[in-house]
Design a protein around this motif. Structure first.
Motif, PDB file in Angstrom:
ATOM      1  N   ASP A 175       0.869  -1.179   0.000  1.00  0.00           N
ATOM      2  CA  ASP A 175       0.000   0.000   0.000  1.00  0.00           C
ATOM      3  C   ASP A 175       0.912   1.237   0.000  1.00  0.00           C
ATOM      4  O   ASP A 175       1.551   1.536   1.009  1.00  0.00           O
TER       5      ASP A 175
ATOM      6  N   CYS B 225      -0.326   4.199  -0.675  1.00  0.00           N
ATOM      7  CA  CYS B 225      -1.248   5.335  -0.542  1.00  0.00           C
ATOM      8  C   CYS B 225      -1.231   5.909   0.866  1.00  0.00           C
ATOM      9  O   CYS B 225      -1.114   7.118   1.054  1.00  0.00           O
TER      10      CYS B 225
ATOM     11  N   THR C  51      -4.144   3.512  -5.441  1.00  0.00           N
ATOM     12  CA  THR C  51      -5.168   4.544  -5.202  1.00  0.00           C
ATOM     13  C   THR C  51      -5.925   4.221  -3.926  1.00  0.00           C
ATOM     14  O   THR C  51      -6.288   3.076  -3.681  1.00  0.00           O
ATOM     15  N   ASP C  52      -6.144   5.255  -3.117  1.00  0.00           N
ATOM     16  CA  ASP C  52      -6.977   5.064  -1.928  1.00  0.00           C
ATOM     17  C   ASP C  52      -7.453   6.417  -1.434  1.00  0.00           C
ATOM     18  O   ASP C  52      -7.130   7.462  -2.029  1.00  0.00           O
TER      19      ASP C  52
ATOM     20  N   GLY D 187      -4.621   9.061  -0.672  1.00  0.00           N
ATOM     21  CA  GLY D 187      -3.626   9.479  -1.664  1.00  0.00           C
ATOM     22  C   GLY D 187      -3.790   8.720  -2.966  1.00  0.00           C
ATOM     23  O   GLY D 187      -4.081   7.524  -2.957  1.00  0.00           O
ATOM     24  N   PHE D 188      -3.615   9.457  -4.055  1.00  0.00           N
ATOM     25  CA  PHE D 188      -3.670   8.852  -5.398  1.00  0.00           C
ATOM     26  C   PHE D 188      -2.242   8.943  -5.927  1.00  0.00           C
ATOM     27  O   PHE D 188      -1.674  10.022  -6.009  1.00  0.00           O
ATOM     28  N   ARG D 189      -1.631   7.817  -6.245  1.00  0.00           N
ATOM     29  CA  ARG D 189      -0.172   7.784  -6.378  1.00  0.00           C
ATOM     30  C   ARG D 189       0.365   7.541  -7.777  1.00  0.00           C
ATOM     31  O   ARG D 189       1.505   7.092  -7.920  1.00  0.00           O
TER      32      ARG D 189
ATOM     33  N   TYR E 139       3.794  10.795  -5.605  1.00  0.00           N
ATOM     34  CA  TYR E 139       3.170   9.958  -6.647  1.00  0.00           C
ATOM     35  C   TYR E 139       4.264   9.506  -7.598  1.00  0.00           C
ATOM     36  O   TYR E 139       5.365  10.083  -7.615  1.00  0.00           O
TER      37      TYR E 139
END
Ligand code: ACM
Ligand code: ZN
Length: 518
Positions: free
Chosen positions: A135, A137, A166-167, A170-172, A209
Motif C-alpha cells: 500500500d 497510498c 489509489t486510496d 492518496g492517489f499515487r 506519486y
C-alpha cells in the motif's frame, strides 16, 4: 546448505565444487544475461573472472536449456568432474538457479574462492503466484524503496508485486488526462497518528506519486528480477483522494479533502452517472498501458452503499438494470470496467468482499476476509481462480504478536480445496498496508523475516531448520542496513499484551520494544 526457499529436491554428492581461479562459462544464448549476472556476482564476491565462451569443453560452468523442465524450475548439478551445470526451460527458472547458486556459494560475502559441497538440485515452485501487496497510498514509498522490496522479493523467489496505487488518503500515479490527480489527490494535509496511547492528526502534509517514467523504471527493474508488477485502481470505494480533485464523480458532488484519517469512507464513486464510468476507463487506459502484466486489480473491497441509497441517479440505474440490490450494482459497475480491461487483454483481480454470486467467473478472487479461508475455498471449488491472503496469516501490517511468523510459514494456500480444483489456487500474497507504517524502518521490520516465511510457504517445500537458514539471511539484512525482527522465530506465539497496546493507540509498540531491548 542454507537455502530459502527450501528447494524441492537437494541431494548431496561426495566431494566439493571449488572455483579458485579465473574460468569460463558456456551458455545457451537465451540465458546469456543470467550467465553474466552470475559472473558479476562471483567477481564481486571473490575477484574471480568468469568469461563467456563458445567452447563447451573449456567451460567450468554450463547453462543448458531443456524444455522438459517446468516453468520457473531449474536443475543444478555440481558434479564430481568439477563442473557446475544449470538447466532450465525458461529465463525465470534460470534466474532462480542463479539465485540458488548465490546462496549455495555464499556470494554475498567477500571471500577468496567459491566453494560448496557437490550436489544435485531439482526445483520448481508449487504455486505460480507468489506475491506481495504494498500500500503506497497511506504512506508513500519512492522508487528506490520499491526497488529494495523487489530485490528482497526476488531473492525469496517471489514473483508478483501488487501495487495499491489509489486510496482515500492518496492517489499515487500520474494520469495525463486528469492533472489534478497529482496536484490535489496525491497530497493530504495531515495524517492520523497513534502513539503512546494517543491518537491525533499531525497536520503535516504528506504526499507523493509515481510519474509515468517512475512506473516504467519500476516495471523494468522488476522484470529484470523476475517480478511482475500488478497495478491496483480500487473501485468504487476507497476513492476519496480522486474525488477531492473531481467531486463531480461522487453521488452528491460535495467538496471533499484527501482523507487524513483511517477507516472506511462512505464517499464512493457514483454508479448512476455515465461520466464516472468514462473517468475510470480513462484512468484504466493510462494505467494499463504502463504495466505489461496480464493482471489488473480493481479492488472492490469495503464499499458502504449509503451514498448510492440516497442518490437519484444510482437508484434509477438500479431499476433500469432491473437489479434487486446495490451489491448487484457494484457487480455491474465492476463488470463494465472488467470488460474494458478484458479488451486490452487483462485479467481482473478483485478482493473477495467485492465479489458476488453474479460476478463474472473470469475475475480472480483475492481472499482476505473473514478470518477463515472458507469463502476462498468455496470460490475455488466453484471454479474461480483465487489468490490467498488471509488476514490472520498474510497481513504484514499487524504486529508479530498478533500474526506470529509460524502463522505465515505454516499456511497451506490450497488446503481444503478439492483435488479437481487445485489448479484454481494460483497462490498466495502477503499484504502490507501502511496506515501505521510511515518509514522504511517499520516497513522492513514488519516485512522481514515474514517475506522469507512467505517465500517458503509459496514455493511450497518446507525444509528443516528454517531458523538456522534465517540466520544467514539476517547477515544479508545486517549488511544492507535493513531493520528486521530478529526475535521472530517459528516457536513464538501470540502476545496479548502487545496486541492490546497496538490497538490501544500505540501502533509502534512492537518495534519500539524491540529497539529498546537491543
Ligand atoms: C483490504 O484489506 N481492505 C483488502
Ligand atoms: Zn450515485
Amino acid at each position: 546448505m542454507k537455502i530459502i526457499p527450501q528447494p524441492q529436491k537437494l541431494v548431496k554428492i561426495s566431494g566439493n565444487f571449488t572455483l579458485d581461479c579465473d574460468c569460463f562459462v558456456f551458455c545457451d544464448a537465451k540465458f546469456s544475461s543470467l550467465a553474466k549476472r552470475l559472473a558479476a556476482m562471483i567477481y564481486d564476491s571473490c575477484n574471480i573472472t568468469v568469461t563467456l565462451t563458445d567452447e563447451i569443453d573449456q567451460a567450468k560452468i554450463i547453462f543448458n536449456s531443456d524444455d522438459s523442465i517446468p516453468r520457473e524450475g531449474y536443475h543444478i548439478m555440481l558434479s564430481q568432474s568439477g563442473h557446475a551445470t544449470v538447466t532450465a526451460s525458461d529465463v525465470s527458472g534460470c534466474y532462480y538457479a542463479v539465485e540458488t547458486l548465490r546462496q549455495m556459494f555464499n556470494l554475498d560475502a567477500e571471500q577468496q574462492l567459491v566453494a560448496c559441497a557437490n550436489c544435485y538440485v531439482e526445483d520448481a515452485p508449487k504455486f505460480a503466484y507468489r506475491g506481495l501487496h504494498v500500500d503506497v497510498c497511506r504512506h508513500f514509498f519512492g522508487v528506490d524503496v520499491i526497488k529494495q522490496i523487489i530485490d528482497l522479493m526476488s531473492q525469496d523467489k517471489l514473483n508478483k508485486l501488487h501495487l495499491h496505487l489509489t486510496d482515500d488518503q492518496g492517489f499515487r500515479i500520474e494520469i495525463d488526462k486528469y492533472p489534478l490527480l497529482k496536484e490535489i489527490s496525491a497530497v493530504r494535509k495531515g495524517t492520523e497518528i497513534s502513539v503512546g496511547g494517543k491518537t491525533y492528526v499531525d497536520e503535516q502534509p504528506h504526499g507523493g506519486y509515481y510519474t509515468k517514467d517512475d512506473i516504467r523504471e519500476i516495471v523494468r527493474y522488476a522484470a529484470e528480477h523476475n517480478v511482475e508488477v500488478i497495478p491496483e485502481v480500487d473501485v468504487p470505494g476507497h476513492m476519496v483522494a480522486a474525488l477531492a480533485a473531481y467531486p463531480e464523480y461522487s453521488c452528491n458532488g460535495t467538496p471533499l479533502e484527501v482523507r487524513k484519517t483511517w477507516g472506511i469512507s462512505k464517499d464512493i464513486l457514483c454508479a448512476g452517472n455515465d461520466a464516472t464510468y468514462g473517468f475510470i476507463c480513462d484512468i484504466l487506459d493510462e494505467v494499463s498501458e504502463l504495466f505489461p502484466s496480464e493482471y489488473f486489480h480493481l479492488g472492490g473491497d469495503e464499499v458502504p452503499k449509503d451514498r448510492w441509497c440516497n442518490c437519484k441517479a444510482c437508484r434509477e440505474r438500479l431499476s433500469e438494470l432491473q437489479l434487486s440490490n446495490f451489491e448487484q450494482l457494484q457487480t455491474y459497475m465492476v463488470e463494465v470496467f472488467r470488460k474494458h480491461l478484458e479488451s486490452k487483454g487483462k485479467t481482473v483481480i478483485c478482493w473477495n468482499d467485492g465479489i458476488t454470486a453474479d460476478s463474472d467467473k473470469k475475475i480472480v478472487c483475492q481472499v482476505w476476509k473473514p478470518f477463515t479461508t472458507k469463502s476462498g475455498i468455496k470460490e475455488a471449488n466453484n471454479g474461480r481462480k483465487i489468490i490467498m491472503s488471509p488476514f490472520l496469516r498474510a497481513y504484514f501490517d499487524y504486529p508479530y504478536a498478533m500474526t506470529p511468523l509460524k502463522r505465515t510459514y505454516n499456511f497451506r494456500p490450497n488446503k481444503g480445496v478439492k483435488k479437481s480444483c487445485l489448479n484454481n489456487v494460483l497462490g498466495v500474497e502477503g499484504c502490507v498496508w501502511t496506515e501505521h507504517i510511515a518509514d522504511t524502518d517499520k516497513l522492513f521490520f514488519n516485512l522481514l523475516p515474514r517475506l522469507d516465511a512467505l517465500s517458503e510457504c509459496a514455493w511450497g517445500y518446507r525444509g528443516a531448520k528454517f531458523g538456522k537458514r534465517l540466520k544467514k539471511r539476517y547477515e544479508l539484512y545486517d549488511k544492507a542496513g535493513l531493520t528486521y525482527n530478529g526475535d521472530a522465530t517459528l516457536s513464538r506465539c501470540r502476545n496479548v499484551s502487545i496486541i492490546r497496546k497496538f490497538f490501544k493507540k500505540d501502533a509502534n509498540i512492537e518495534l519500539n520494544e524491540y529497539k529498546n531491548k537491543k
